[in-house]
Scaffold this motif. Structure first.
Motif, mmCIF file in Angstrom:
data_model
loop_
_atom_site.group_PDB
_atom_site.id
_atom_site.type_symbol
_atom_site.label_atom_id
_atom_site.label_comp_id
_atom_site.label_asym_id
_atom_site.label_seq_id
_atom_site.Cartn_x
_atom_site.Cartn_y
_atom_site.Cartn_z
ATOM 1 N N ARG A 254 0.694 -1.130 -0.008
ATOM 2 C CA ARG A 254 -0.023 0.338 0.105
ATOM 3 C C ARG A 254 0.906 1.551 -0.122
ATOM 4 N NH1 ARG A 254 -5.484 0.697 3.485
ATOM 5 N NH2 ARG A 254 -3.872 0.862 4.839
ATOM 6 N N PHE A 255 2.613 1.626 0.758
ATOM 7 C CA PHE A 255 2.491 1.756 1.154
ATOM 8 C C PHE A 255 3.995 2.800 -0.114
ATOM 9 C CE2 PHE A 255 6.656 4.808 1.701
ATOM 10 C CZ PHE A 255 6.306 6.072 2.300
ATOM 11 N N GLU A 256 3.447 1.380 -1.317
ATOM 12 C CA GLU A 256 4.409 1.729 -2.244
ATOM 13 C C GLU A 256 3.701 1.839 -3.222
ATOM 14 O OE1 GLU A 256 6.429 -1.769 -5.922
ATOM 15 O OE2 GLU A 256 6.180 -2.663 -3.372
ATOM 16 N N ALA A 257 2.555 1.521 -2.718
ATOM 17 C CA ALA A 257 1.365 2.382 -4.297
ATOM 18 C C ALA A 257 0.879 4.130 -4.176
ATOM 19 C CB ALA A 257 0.475 1.170 -4.187
ATOM 20 N N LEU A 258 1.292 4.633 -2.814
ATOM 21 C CA LEU A 258 1.194 6.031 -2.779
ATOM 22 C C LEU A 258 2.155 6.831 -3.222
ATOM 23 C CD1 LEU A 258 -0.399 7.807 -1.232
ATOM 24 C CD2 LEU A 258 1.011 7.364 1.221
ATOM 25 N N ALA A 259 3.539 6.064 -3.096
ATOM 26 C CA ALA A 259 4.537 6.244 -3.173
ATOM 27 C C ALA A 259 4.809 6.735 -4.670
ATOM 28 C CB ALA A 259 5.865 5.500 -2.705
ATOM 29 N N THR A 260 3.788 5.408 -5.279
ATOM 30 C CA THR A 260 4.336 5.403 -7.083
ATOM 31 C C THR A 260 2.880 6.396 -7.523
ATOM 32 O OG1 THR A 260 4.563 3.584 -7.479
ATOM 33 C CG2 THR A 260 3.858 3.734 -9.127
ATOM 34 N N LEU A 261 1.784 6.477 -7.036
ATOM 35 C CA LEU A 261 0.503 7.873 -7.137
ATOM 36 C C LEU A 261 1.466 8.852 -7.714
ATOM 37 C CD1 LEU A 261 -2.160 8.648 -7.930
ATOM 38 C CD2 LEU A 261 -2.304 8.401 -5.409
ATOM 39 N N CYS A 262 2.423 9.480 -5.958
ATOM 40 C CA CYS A 262 2.756 10.784 -6.056
ATOM 41 C C CYS A 262 4.141 11.058 -7.463
ATOM 42 C CB CYS A 262 3.267 10.775 -5.182
ATOM 43 S SG CYS A 262 1.898 11.476 -3.415
ATOM 44 N N GLU A 263 4.530 9.995 -7.739
ATOM 45 C CA GLU A 263 5.641 10.028 -8.660
ATOM 46 C C GLU A 263 4.849 9.953 -10.204
ATOM 47 O OE1 GLU A 263 8.043 6.148 -8.034
ATOM 48 O OE2 GLU A 263 9.028 7.029 -6.364
ATOM 49 N N GLY A 264 3.569 9.282 -10.236
ATOM 50 C CA GLY A 264 3.500 9.338 -11.552
ATOM 51 C C GLY A 264 2.011 10.121 -11.720
ATOM 52 N N ALA A 265 1.729 11.547 -11.184
ATOM 53 C CA ALA A 265 0.426 12.240 -10.972
ATOM 54 C C ALA A 265 0.621 13.523 -10.344
ATOM 55 C CB ALA A 265 -0.602 11.368 -11.040
ATOM 56 N N PRO A 266 0.716 14.642 -10.622
ATOM 57 C CA PRO A 266 0.547 15.559 -9.753
ATOM 58 C C PRO A 266 -0.184 15.515 -8.504
ATOM 59 C CG PRO A 266 0.893 16.117 -12.057
ATOM 60 C CD PRO A 266 0.594 14.780 -11.820
ATOM 61 N N VAL A 267 0.689 15.499 -7.606
ATOM 62 C CA VAL A 267 -0.507 16.010 -6.214
ATOM 63 C C VAL A 267 -0.304 17.511 -6.028
ATOM 64 C CG1 VAL A 267 -1.050 15.242 -3.948
ATOM 65 C CG2 VAL A 267 -0.119 13.515 -5.467
ATOM 66 N N LEU A 268 -1.411 18.536 -5.587
ATOM 67 C CA LEU A 268 -1.394 19.086 -6.018
ATOM 68 C C LEU A 268 -2.609 19.974 -4.562
ATOM 69 C CD1 LEU A 268 -1.675 20.544 -9.578
ATOM 70 C CD2 LEU A 268 0.594 19.989 -8.469
ATOM 71 N N ARG A 269 -2.546 20.824 -4.172
ATOM 72 C CA ARG A 269 -2.506 21.804 -2.938
ATOM 73 C C ARG A 269 -3.211 22.356 -3.492
ATOM 74 N NH1 ARG A 269 -1.011 20.366 2.253
ATOM 75 N NH2 ARG A 269 1.264 19.653 2.279
ATOM 76 N N LEU A 270 -4.877 23.140 -3.486
ATOM 77 C CA LEU A 270 -5.884 23.856 -3.646
ATOM 78 C C LEU A 270 -6.019 25.112 -2.508
ATOM 79 C CD1 LEU A 270 -7.031 25.476 -5.657
ATOM 80 C CD2 LEU A 270 -9.181 23.692 -6.064
ATOM 81 N N ARG A 271 -5.343 26.227 -2.505
ATOM 82 C CA ARG A 271 -5.447 26.819 -0.785
ATOM 83 C C ARG A 271 -6.926 28.422 -1.983
ATOM 84 N NH1 ARG A 271 0.812 27.401 0.413
ATOM 85 N NH2 ARG A 271 0.864 25.427 1.647
ATOM 86 N N ALA A 272 -7.669 28.503 -0.630
ATOM 87 C CA ALA A 272 -8.471 29.107 -1.163
ATOM 88 C C ALA A 272 -9.429 29.813 0.554
ATOM 89 C CB ALA A 272 -9.842 29.141 -2.540
ATOM 90 N N ARG A 273 -9.876 31.268 0.276
ATOM 91 C CA ARG A 273 -10.754 31.405 1.320
ATOM 92 C C ARG A 273 -11.658 30.410 1.800
ATOM 93 N NH1 ARG A 273 -11.019 37.546 1.908
ATOM 94 N NH2 ARG A 273 -12.905 37.253 0.837
#
Length: 298
Positions: A254-273
């Protein structure tokens, strides 16, 4: 004398596939399937403030309790048993169609993240947030702008030779009660839970799809008045992994899947009020993501 309408025929068994797992579902009382003894392994508040509790039995089977509804999940996680309610109840539909299948997927070792998902240009765009964080509302606004439904509350992902793919969720969406137009567009309302309407979506994703981007929502009183996309990463997304414990020998996968997801697709924060409307977030996201994808491409 007026003749009574024929009774609705209700199947006693059906097969459901969601979050990458296939479940045979039987509509029956649990009875002797559960001996009444189990270890509580997960408790959470779900739609409308209902309590979800999962217990593990000595034989490796599980009891899933949501509100007053009880389901039994066989030890091999292939069969779900639970009685239909006497009267229509959206909470039962949510438990049967959504929470029980994602529990089965997580217990099997699948990586599941607290995220909604829509299909845009054949790829999954996944707004992620804690419960009540606005991910379903943002997904609804994206659907209103032409995206296709993929999942509502849980994103199940799996690494493959071609990259990370996401598995569709059940055809069940939670829509703000203030958006009857979106309810009508999506499908058939099953009932209301709190301030949301539970909708059986008319169409469904044909199968797994590549993940295009994961967008973690961060809205607060101190957030920017104009939305901003910034880079995030594994640590930020790990906090949103469904906390239900799976088999110990599957945790490294499961951790490897999470790391692969973060390596293969942009993981971004959408900040707003906090007072920025979800419609404005959707408009900004659709305009900014192409550039963001290039900027943070792996």
């Amino acid at each position: 004398m007026t003749a009574s309408p024929p009774a609705e025929r209700k199947p006693g068994r059906l097969a459901r596939r969601a979050y990458g797992v296939e479940l045979t579902c039987e509509f029956a009382e649990i009875g002797a399937l559960w001996d009444g003894e189990g270890e509580v392994i997960h408790e959470a508040a779900v739609g409308g403030g209902a309590a979800l509790r999962i217990e593990r039995g000595a034989a490796g089977d599980h009891l899933i309790v949501c509100g007053g509804h009880r389901f039994h999940l066989a030890a091999d996680r292939s069969r779900l048993t639970g009685a239909r309610p006497d009267a229509p109840d959206p909470l039962w539909w949510a438990a049967f169609l959504d929470w029980a299948p994602y529990a089965a997927a997580t217990l099997a070792g699948t990586l599941c993240v607290h995220a909604a998902g829509v299909l845009a240009d054949g790829r999954v765009l996944a707004p992620a947030a804690d419960s009540g964080g606005g991910k379903s509302t943002l997904a609804g606004e994206l659907l209103a702008r032409g995206a296709e439904f993929f999942c509502d509350d849980v994103l199940a992902v799996e690494p493959t030779g071609a990259g990370v793919v996401a598995h569709p969720g059940p055809r069940l969406a939670k829509v703000a009660a203030t958006r009857p137009d979106l309810v009508r567009r999506l499908g058939r309302p099953l009932g209301r839970t709190g301030e949301e309407v539970l909708v059986e979506v008319a169409g469904e994703a044909a199968g797994p799809a590549p993940v295009g981007a994961v967008v973690i929502l961060e809205r607060s009183a101190a957030g920017p008045a104009r939305p901003q996309l910034v880079a995030a990463g594994l640590a930020a997304l790990r906090r949103l992994v469904v906390g239900l414990p799976g088999p110990a020998d599957r945790e490294p996968a499961r951790f490897e899947a999470l790391a692969t997801l973060c390596e293969g697709a942009p993981v971004l924060r959408l900040r707003a009020r906090a007072d920025v409307p979800a419609a404005a977030l959707a408009e900004y996201l659709l305009a900014a993501l192409p550039e963001a994808g290039d900027r943070w491409a792996r």
